[in-house]
Design an enzyme around this catalytic site. Structure first.
Site, PDB file in Angstrom:
ATOM      1  N   GLY A  87       0.825  -1.202   0.000  1.00 27.70           N
ATOM      2  CA  GLY A  87       0.000   0.000   0.000  1.00 27.70           C
ATOM      3  C   GLY A  87       0.857   1.248   0.000  1.00 27.70           C
ATOM      4  O   GLY A  87       2.079   1.190  -0.183  1.00 27.70           O
ATOM      5  N   GLU A 136      10.258  -2.177   3.997  1.00 26.20           N
ATOM      6  CA  GLU A 136       9.489  -2.087   2.753  1.00 26.20           C
ATOM      7  C   GLU A 136      10.406  -1.695   1.592  1.00 26.20           C
ATOM      8  O   GLU A 136      10.333  -2.273   0.503  1.00 26.20           O
ATOM      9  CB  GLU A 136       8.347  -1.073   2.906  1.00 26.20           C
ATOM     10  CG  GLU A 136       7.232  -1.575   3.816  1.00 26.20           C
ATOM     11  CD  GLU A 136       6.182  -0.537   4.131  1.00 26.20           C
ATOM     12  OE1 GLU A 136       5.089  -0.939   4.549  1.00 26.20           O
ATOM     13  OE2 GLU A 136       6.435   0.666   3.980  1.00 26.20           O
TER      14      GLU A 136
END
Ligand code: 5RP
Length: 219
Positions: free
Chosen positions: A82, A103
């Site tokens: 996301g 991430e």
């Protein structure tokens, strides 16, 4: 449709980007939680996942999906995550869930970042969402002064340490018209672990959840 229903929609649509027989890179957050739930329906058709946080690792394992350590993997066909904001070039602000460093590491293993967001995350210019920056604690005050010189106000996120044990600054008031240049500049500042600007690791595909359905944007 509610924001959460839009997140479910894009999370399920992301399954079309998972490569059967391969590993998939998995991000962090409420949208990714829905993606992990959807991924469980095809867990016997993938090798497993490389996770970007302890939170996602726990959810993947709870659903019977094998998790591989990023340090043991050379490349991933796709990374699905996301974002807090995404602009018209696929550049993103990430780190609202404090997982930005891992991430970026897992995204770096993949040439194909598929961003899954509801339409509220789409912006023309990044910066309305506070920019997260993972920092070495002793450098936080001097980094806050550097952000002030750029017109931003940096505050420590209260009560939060990342999975790597570091604090986070949230920087408000920036209008980020050149994300790539700003990412490069902040990366040079001593004490910065990771800035939550994903311009060099921007999305290649965005699955945008709208009231009309999933819009696929290719950058
Ligand atoms: C976590 C992130 C998330 O991708 C971002 O915060 C979006 O989260 P959500 O899907 O819950 O809206 O960068 O560090």
């Amino acid at each position: 449709m509610t924001q959460d229903e839009l997140k479910v929609l894009v999370a399920r649509a992301a399954l079309d980007h998972v490569v059967p027989g391969e590993l998939v890179g998995v991000g962090t957050g409420s949208t990714v939680n829905h993606f992990i739930d959807a991924l469980a329906t095809m867990k016997d058709r993938i090798r497993g996942a490389v996770s970007s946080s302890n939170q996602s690792t726990a959810r993947l394992q709870a659903r019977g999906i094998r998790v591989f350590d990023a340090s043991k993997v050379e490349a991933l066909p796709v990374y699905i995550d996301g974002a807090d904001e995404i602009d018209g070039q696929g550049c993103m602000i990430k780190g609202g869930g404090a997982a930005l460093t891992r991430e970026k590491i897992v995204a770096d293993l993949s040439g194909c970042f598929v961003c899954i967001v509801d339409a509220s995350k789409r912006v023309d210019v990044l910066g309305a969402f506070p920019l997260p920056v993972e920092v070495i604690a002793m450098a936080a005050p001097q980094l806050a002064r550097r952000f002030a010189a750029l017109g931003g106000t940096a505050t420590l996120r209260p009560g939060v340490l990342t999975d790597n044990g570091h604090p986070l600054l949230d920087v408000r008031g920036l209008r980020i018209t050149d994300p790539r240049a700003l990412e490069s500049e902040i990366n040079q500042w001593p004490g910065v672990v990771t800035v939550g600007l994903f311009a060099r690791h921007r999305a290649r595909v965005c699955l945008l959840g709208t009231a009309q359905g999933v819009e696929t944007v290719v950058f």
